[in-house]
Design a protein around this motif. Structure first.
Motif, short mmCIF file in Angstrom:
data_model
loop_
_atom_site.label_atom_id
_atom_site.label_comp_id
_atom_site.label_asym_id
_atom_site.label_seq_id
_atom_site.Cartn_x
_atom_site.Cartn_y
_atom_site.Cartn_z
N VAL A 114 0.65 -1.23 0.01
CA VAL A 114 0.19 -0.20 0.03
C VAL A 114 0.82 1.14 -0.19
CG1 VAL A 114 -1.93 1.19 1.15
CG2 VAL A 114 -1.94 -1.37 1.36
N ASP A 115 0.77 1.89 -1.02
CA ASP A 115 1.57 3.31 -1.34
C ASP A 115 1.02 4.31 -0.10
OD1 ASP A 115 3.15 5.34 -2.04
OD2 ASP A 115 1.92 5.82 -3.76
N TYR A 116 -0.46 4.45 -0.25
CA TYR A 116 -0.92 5.46 0.61
C TYR A 116 -2.37 5.31 0.93
CZ TYR A 116 -2.85 7.87 -3.45
OH TYR A 116 -3.59 7.88 -4.66
N VAL A 117 -2.85 5.84 2.02
CA VAL A 117 -4.15 5.73 1.98
C VAL A 117 -4.77 7.42 2.47
CG1 VAL A 117 -6.29 5.08 3.63
CG2 VAL A 117 -4.39 3.48 3.04
N ARG A 118 -5.80 7.64 1.95
CA ARG A 118 -6.20 9.11 2.10
C ARG A 118 -7.82 9.15 2.21
NH1 ARG A 118 -2.59 11.18 -3.12
NH2 ARG A 118 -0.53 10.88 -2.02
N VAL A 119 -7.92 10.24 3.02
CA VAL A 119 -9.53 10.36 3.17
C VAL A 119 -9.63 11.85 2.88
CG1 VAL A 119 -11.39 10.43 5.02
CG2 VAL A 119 -9.84 8.71 4.98
N TYR A 120 -10.58 12.33 2.24
CA TYR A 120 -11.17 13.50 1.77
C TYR A 120 -12.76 13.73 2.28
CZ TYR A 120 -7.25 13.09 -1.50
OH TYR A 120 -6.16 12.99 -2.32
N GLN A 121 -12.85 15.11 2.46
CA GLN A 121 -14.33 15.29 2.57
C GLN A 121 -14.74 16.43 2.00
OE1 GLN A 121 -14.73 14.98 7.18
NE2 GLN A 121 -16.15 13.55 6.91
N CYS A 122 -16.19 16.54 1.54
CA CYS A 122 -16.78 17.69 0.73
C CYS A 122 -16.75 19.01 1.32
CB CYS A 122 -17.83 17.19 0.05
SG CYS A 122 -18.57 18.24 -1.20
N THR A 123 -16.08 20.06 0.78
CA THR A 123 -16.31 21.26 1.50
C THR A 123 -17.66 22.01 0.99
OG1 THR A 123 -15.10 22.26 -0.71
CG2 THR A 123 -13.69 21.83 1.38
N GLU A 124 -18.07 21.52 0.02
CA GLU A 124 -19.51 22.11 -0.36
C GLU A 124 -20.35 21.77 0.61
OE1 GLU A 124 -20.09 23.76 -3.19
OE2 GLU A 124 -17.86 23.73 -3.38
N ASP A 125 -20.31 20.61 1.43
CA ASP A 125 -21.38 20.28 2.45
C ASP A 125 -20.83 19.04 3.34
OD1 ASP A 125 -23.49 19.74 4.13
OD2 ASP A 125 -25.15 20.06 2.78
N GLY A 128 -21.90 15.51 2.67
CA GLY A 128 -20.90 14.88 1.42
C GLY A 128 -21.24 15.29 0.08
N LYS A 129 -22.48 16.03 0.00
CA LYS A 129 -22.84 16.14 -1.47
C LYS A 129 -22.45 17.64 -2.18
CE LYS A 129 -27.47 14.09 -0.96
NZ LYS A 129 -28.98 14.47 -1.21
N GLY A 130 -22.15 17.52 -3.44
CA GLY A 130 -21.60 18.50 -4.17
C GLY A 130 -20.30 18.49 -4.76
N CYS A 131 -19.55 17.40 -4.41
CA CYS A 131 -18.00 17.20 -4.82
C CYS A 131 -17.98 15.95 -5.85
CB CYS A 131 -17.17 17.06 -3.76
SG CYS A 131 -17.20 18.58 -2.63
N GLY A 132 -19.07 15.22 -6.20
CA GLY A 132 -18.94 13.93 -6.93
C GLY A 132 -18.43 14.02 -8.12
N THR A 133 -17.46 12.98 -8.63
CA THR A 133 -16.75 13.20 -9.76
C THR A 133 -17.51 11.95 -10.69
OG1 THR A 133 -14.96 11.73 -9.10
CG2 THR A 133 -14.83 14.22 -9.03
N THR A 134 -17.62 11.78 -12.13
CA THR A 134 -18.03 11.09 -12.79
C THR A 134 -17.59 11.51 -14.28
OG1 THR A 134 -19.94 9.54 -13.42
CG2 THR A 134 -20.25 11.75 -13.01
N ASP A 135 -17.46 10.30 -15.13
CA ASP A 135 -17.47 10.52 -16.31
C ASP A 135 -18.50 10.24 -17.36
OD1 ASP A 135 -17.39 7.96 -16.40
OD2 ASP A 135 -15.37 7.45 -16.99
N GLY A 136 -19.75 9.76 -16.47
CA GLY A 136 -20.65 9.35 -17.13
C GLY A 136 -21.16 7.94 -17.65
N ASP A 137 -19.92 7.37 -17.52
CA ASP A 137 -20.02 5.82 -18.00
C ASP A 137 -19.60 4.95 -16.92
OD1 ASP A 137 -19.71 3.68 -19.73
OD2 ASP A 137 -18.01 4.13 -20.34
N PHE A 138 -20.63 4.66 -16.30
CA PHE A 138 -20.86 3.72 -15.16
C PHE A 138 -22.02 2.63 -15.22
CE2 PHE A 138 -22.81 7.62 -13.85
CZ PHE A 138 -23.92 7.18 -12.88
N VAL A 139 -22.13 1.86 -14.16
CA VAL A 139 -23.09 0.85 -14.01
C VAL A 139 -23.76 1.71 -12.73
CG1 VAL A 139 -23.94 -1.34 -13.34
CG2 VAL A 139 -22.19 -0.90 -14.81
N HIS A 140 -25.04 1.86 -12.85
CA HIS A 140 -25.99 2.02 -11.74
C HIS A 140 -26.71 1.07 -11.18
CE1 HIS A 140 -29.28 4.80 -9.90
NE2 HIS A 140 -28.71 3.82 -9.11
#
Length: 513
Positions: free
Chosen positions: A315-326, A330-342
């Motif tokens: 394991v090179d690293y483990v990181r935890v981020y939280q969303c500054t928007e809320d 946790g909403k408002g920071c999501g990332t996607t390329d639109g090509d995923f399985v729902h």
């Protein structure tokens, strides 16, 4: 991770046979008793680093740049429980099995016989000096529980995975305060799992959620991912992550968003009215390398290849981020390329229908979702619907051809019945038990073994007349019933060891406010 897609459990049958079983008890997930006074999820006072373009800010990280595993961030679990999956390893805190060198955390599985505690570390009866458990491999399992606990965020690891038949590395999350009960009622988030890489064509990683009801009513849903270009996760380092916000969890490999699940497809029977539960509480991180077990040893029908070991997860690293928007959702920071399985997940079971202030369990017939069940040590407890005539019409008639048996109305899922004040029913005794002079009745309600109201004694009414019983939910709760998670609202029997020959009739079983 250890609560995998093929999890098994053993039931003990006794009076508790009326309650949902499995999944709980002394399993790999620390759900026995749960942690004591867990740390509360706190909004970070500041970001360790400035917010990224996405809006996520780094709130916790381990770059493994020191000379030892940071005890302020990770603790070792030490046990030989088999992870609840018949795994072959003992988890130990040994320099040969986990260490930091060259800015990398190493977790190594070694073929060697070992003994250790046969209970998980959070069990109230856990004894670190116990040697009743055993394994044929040693490995390590690190967690942040009590040192790093979060609700919502982006959880990311860069790692190179092991290979070989019997390997099972994982990066995952469990609840820090089992608010909704033992596994999987309080949920599990598997960020990354893989088994037997480079054997039999295995080249996928998996992201999965576990939730639902206690075993065997546990549910899971997830997706697998294949690296592009025919790459194998065991050949090099790759980045694995989830982004978890209120009502939604997304999975990523090397920044590629490959799967999403939402609260429409998960639930806990301990809180069916809460659409976000169980993934609305604080969780902690786990890193481990298991050996064998009900998943990896069964894939390819190859068991464990001893010649493939030792193997390492790096394991090179483990990181935890939280969303500054809320930070709160946790909403408002999501990332996607639109090509995923729902992934649709699993819809929650339909709650029982209530009319006004009343919920009917039996009224001439069992009312959905409740069904009649019996349990006996020997002999039978027979149930049939008969016409009692008069004002009652069809009623349930129970005949005891045993001295040790119970009958009960039970649903497949548990429901929140805390809004109801009483459990009521009408009872007629046609035949008393063989020893009539000392005859009595025992009532109980259950919320999943071992959660129960305990025995609630009732006087045996006079023969051949209908008697109305009204039992306060408050008194059942005082006896131990979790009224917010009831799967068995009605358990009835004549007193133990004096039941033979008794014939009872019941009707109008209901809960009222």
């Amino acid at each position: 991770m250890s609560t995998n897609l093929f999890r098994t459990s053993v039931f003990s049958l006794a009076m508790a046979a009326t309650a949902c079983g499995g999944g709980g008890g002394a399993n790999d997930d620390g759900d026995v008793g749960g942690p004591i006074d867990p740390p509360q999820n706190e909004r970070p006072a500041r970001c360790i680093e400035d917010a990224l373009n996405s809006g996520y800010c780094l709130v916790w990280a381990d770059e493994f740049s020191g000379s030892a595993i940071d005890a302020e961030k990770w603790s070792h679990e030490k046990n030989c429980t088999g992870g609840g999956n018949n795994e072959a390893q003992c988890y130990v805190d040994a320099a040969d099995n986990s260490w930091v060198a060259d800015d990398v955390l190493h977790i190594k599985a070694i073929r060697e016989d070992a003994t250790g505690p046969n209970l998980v570390d959070d069990d109230p009866n856990y004894d670190p000096d116990d040697v009743s458990g055993s394994g044929t491999y040693t490995s390590a399992r690190l967690r942040t529980k009590g040192l790093g606990d979060w609700k919502f965020g982006r959880f990311e690891m860069r790692a190179k995975l092991p290979q070989g038949q019997g390997t099972w590395p994982a990066f995952w999350m469990l609840p820090s305060d089992w608010v909704y009960g033992g596994w999987p009622l309080s949920g599990e988030i598997d960020i990354l799992e893989a088994v037997n890489l480079k054997v039999g064509g295995e080249d996928h990683v998996h992201g999965t959620l576990h939730f639902g009801d206690s075993w065997p009513g546990n549910k899971y849903s997830g997706e697998r991912y294949q690296l592009p270009g025919g790459l194998n996760p065991a050949d090099d380092f790759h980045t694995y992550a989830v982004e978890w916000e209120e009502g939604e969890i997304r999975w990523y490999v090397d920044g590629d968003h490959y799967a999403t699940q939402t609260s429409a497809g998960w639930y806990t029977t301990a809180a069916l009215g809460n659409s976000n539960a169980p993934f609305d509480q604080s969780f902690h991180l786990i890193l481990n390398l298991a050996v064998g077990g009900n998943w990896s040893a069964n894939v390819n029908d190859g068991g464990i290849d001893e010649g493939a070991f030792p193997q390492e997860m790096q394991v090179d690293y483990v990181r935890v981020y939280q969303c500054t928007e809320d930070f709160d959702t946790g909403k408002g920071c999501g990332t996607t390329d639109g090509d995923f399985v729902h992934n649709p997940g699993v819809a929650p079971p339909q709650a029982p229908d209530a009319e006004g202030d009343e919920l009917s369990v039996f009224d001439g017939a069992a009312q959905a979702p409740y069904q009649w069940y019996t349990w006996t040590a020997s002999g039978t407890v027979d149930f049939q619907v008969v016409d009692a005539g008069g004002d009652y019409g069809d009623v349930g008639q129970i005949t005891y051809n045993t001295n040790q048996g119970i009958g009960y109305f039970q649903s497949a899922a548990a429901y929140d019945l805390s809004a109801y004040t009483y459990i009521e029913f009408d009872l007629q005794v046609l035949v008393e038990p063989a020893v009539a002079g000392s005859a009595s009745l025992t009532f109980r309600a259950d919320c999943g073994h071992p959660c129960s109201s305990g025995d609630y004694p009732l006087d045996m009414p006079a023969l051949d007349q209908w008697t109305h019983f009204q039992i306060p939910m408050m008194e059942l709760a005082a006896g131990g019933l979790n009224t917010a998670s009831v799967n068995t609202p009605f358990v009835l029997s004549p007193a133990w060891d004096n039941q033979m020959g008794a014939v009872l009739q019941v009707d109008n079983v209901r809960l009222v406010k």
